[in-house]
Design a protein around this motif. Sequence first.
Motif, short mmCIF file in Angstrom:
data_model
loop_
_atom_site.label_atom_id
_atom_site.label_comp_id
_atom_site.label_asym_id
_atom_site.label_seq_id
_atom_site.Cartn_x
_atom_site.Cartn_y
_atom_site.Cartn_z
N LEU A 1 0.82 -1.20 0.00
CA LEU A 1 0.00 0.00 0.00
C LEU A 1 0.86 1.26 0.00
N LEU A 2 1.91 1.27 0.79
CA LEU A 2 2.80 2.44 0.81
C LEU A 2 3.49 2.64 -0.54
N ASP A 3 3.89 1.54 -1.19
CA ASP A 3 4.49 1.65 -2.52
C ASP A 3 3.45 2.14 -3.54
N LEU A 4 2.23 1.63 -3.45
CA LEU A 4 1.18 2.07 -4.36
C LEU A 4 0.93 3.57 -4.18
N ILE A 5 0.84 4.01 -2.94
CA ILE A 5 0.60 5.43 -2.68
C ILE A 5 1.78 6.27 -3.19
N ALA A 6 3.00 5.78 -3.02
CA ALA A 6 4.18 6.50 -3.51
C ALA A 6 4.15 6.63 -5.03
N VAL A 7 3.83 5.55 -5.72
CA VAL A 7 3.78 5.58 -7.19
C VAL A 7 2.63 6.47 -7.65
N PHE B 1 -3.04 3.20 -15.08
CA PHE B 1 -2.96 2.16 -14.06
C PHE B 1 -2.07 1.01 -14.51
N GLY B 2 -1.94 0.82 -15.82
CA GLY B 2 -0.96 -0.13 -16.34
C GLY B 2 0.45 0.30 -15.98
N GLN B 3 0.70 1.60 -16.08
CA GLN B 3 2.01 2.13 -15.69
C GLN B 3 2.24 1.96 -14.19
N ILE B 4 1.22 2.23 -13.41
CA ILE B 4 1.33 2.05 -11.96
C ILE B 4 1.62 0.59 -11.65
N SER B 5 0.95 -0.31 -12.35
CA SER B 5 1.17 -1.74 -12.14
C SER B 5 2.62 -2.13 -12.46
N ARG B 6 3.13 -1.60 -13.56
CA ARG B 6 4.52 -1.89 -13.93
C ARG B 6 5.49 -1.37 -12.87
N ALA B 7 5.20 -0.18 -12.34
CA ALA B 7 6.05 0.37 -11.28
C ALA B 7 5.98 -0.50 -10.02
N MET B 8 4.79 -1.03 -9.75
CA MET B 8 4.64 -1.93 -8.60
C MET B 8 5.45 -3.21 -8.81
N GLU C 1 3.29 10.27 -7.42
CA GLU C 1 4.30 10.92 -8.25
C GLU C 1 3.63 11.93 -9.16
N GLU C 2 4.27 13.08 -9.33
CA GLU C 2 3.67 14.17 -10.11
C GLU C 2 3.37 13.74 -11.54
N ALA C 3 4.26 12.97 -12.16
CA ALA C 3 4.03 12.52 -13.54
C ALA C 3 2.77 11.66 -13.63
N VAL C 4 2.57 10.78 -12.65
CA VAL C 4 1.39 9.90 -12.64
C VAL C 4 0.13 10.74 -12.39
N GLN C 5 0.20 11.67 -11.42
CA GLN C 5 -0.95 12.53 -11.13
C GLN C 5 -1.33 13.36 -12.36
N LYS D 1 -2.39 10.61 6.33
CA LYS D 1 -1.39 11.65 6.08
C LYS D 1 -0.83 11.54 4.65
N GLU D 2 -0.51 10.33 4.20
CA GLU D 2 0.03 10.13 2.87
C GLU D 2 -1.01 10.46 1.80
N LEU D 3 -2.26 10.06 2.05
CA LEU D 3 -3.33 10.34 1.09
C LEU D 3 -3.63 11.83 1.04
N ASP D 4 -3.54 12.51 2.18
CA ASP D 4 -3.80 13.94 2.22
C ASP D 4 -2.77 14.69 1.39
N ALA D 5 -1.54 14.20 1.35
CA ALA D 5 -0.51 14.82 0.53
C ALA D 5 -0.88 14.75 -0.96
N ILE D 6 -1.57 13.69 -1.35
CA ILE D 6 -1.97 13.52 -2.76
C ILE D 6 -3.31 14.20 -3.02
N LEU D 7 -4.29 13.94 -2.16
CA LEU D 7 -5.66 14.37 -2.41
C LEU D 7 -6.06 15.66 -1.70
N GLY D 8 -5.22 16.15 -0.80
CA GLY D 8 -5.57 17.32 -0.01
C GLY D 8 -5.92 18.54 -0.83
#
Length: 119
Positions: free
Chosen positions: A16-22, A42-49, A25-29, A93-100
Amino acid sequence: MPPRARRAPVWSNGELLDLIAVWGEEAVQSQLRSSWRNFDSFGQISRAMIERGHDRDAMQCRIKVKELRSAYRKAREANSRSGAPPKTCRFYKELDAILGGDPTTVPSTTVDTGEQEEE
């Protein structure tokens, strides 16, 4: 009797922490914001995972991101009600950094303070 569908294994905290990190990422967002149909993202996210050592396909990543976003929204909405006890969710806290700062996360309300700038 038809065969039962196999369920995906439970996500570990590390996954989960790796998924949130990927996902964060600004490029993914940027890619997710730029297209309505974002299954390729999400295919790219999967490859990064997979590069990080986790075996998750694009659909599993998409579903988990939706679950995380939903849990975050519910906690944030509960916290916006006055008098309600504080709520949180896993990895808030991690999600707030992305979705806040995401305007689609919580309906925005404007407050008129009655103050006006002097010219």
